[in-house]
Motif scaffolding. Structure first.
Motif: not given
Length: 134
Positions: A92, A113-118, A120-121
Motif C-alpha cells: 500500500s 484529508l488525503h494527506w491524513v490518509g497518507v 494513517v497508511i
C-alpha cells in the motif's frame, strides 16, 4: 561459519529485500502515473478499432504495461522472501507514492484529508512491520 559471514549474509539479504521493495513501489507507481497521462492523452473512450490502435501505439500505455510486467516479477521475488500477510499491506506504499507523484509530477491538488490518509497508511505499515515475527 564465522559471525562475520552470518552478519554479511543477513545484511545482504536485508539490503536485497529493500531494493526489491523500492523497485516494486517505483514500477507500480510509474504504471499508475503512465496510465493517467496516457488516458488524458487518448481522451474519450470509444471502443472501436481506431481507438484501440491508438491505445496500442501510445507510449504512455506501453510504458505502463512494461511497468506492470516488471512489477509482477519483482512481486514474485518479494513473495519468496516475505509472508503475504506483511507483503500485501506493505504494497500500500504505492498509494503514498502515487499521491506524491500526482501532486509533484501532474500538479494535482491533494486535500488535507488525503494527506491524513497518507499518514494513517504509514502508521499502519509501521505497526504491521513492528508486529512481524523475525
Amino acid at each position: 561459519m564465522s559471525t562475520q559471514n552470518i552478519d554479511r549474509g543477513w545484511l545482504h539479504e536485508r539490503l536485497g529485500t529493500v531494493v526489491l521493495w523500492a523497485l516494486l513501489i517505483c514500477t507500480e507507481s510509474a504504471g499508475q502515473l503512465f496510465t493517467k497521462v496516457a488516458g488524458d492523452q487518448l481522451g474519450q473512450m470509444n471502443f472501436n478499432w481506431l481507438w484501440l490502435s491508438e491505445v496500442a501505439r501510445n507510449p504512455g500505455i506501453l510504458a505502463a504495461i512494461a511497468s506492470y510486467i516488471g512489477a509482477f516479477f519483482v512481486w514474485m521475488l518479494i513473495l519468496r522472501r516475505s509472508s503475504l500477510s506483511l507483503a500485501f499491506p506493505l504494497s500500500s506504499l504505492v498509494f503514498v507514492v502515487v499521491l506524491l507523484g500526482s501532486w509533484l509530477g501532474l500538479g494535482e491538488h491533494i486535500s488535507l484529508l488525503h494527506w491524513v490518509g497518507v499518514g494513517v497508511i504509514i502508521v499502519g505499515i509501521g505497526l504491521l512491520a513492528e508486529g512481524e515475527e523475525s
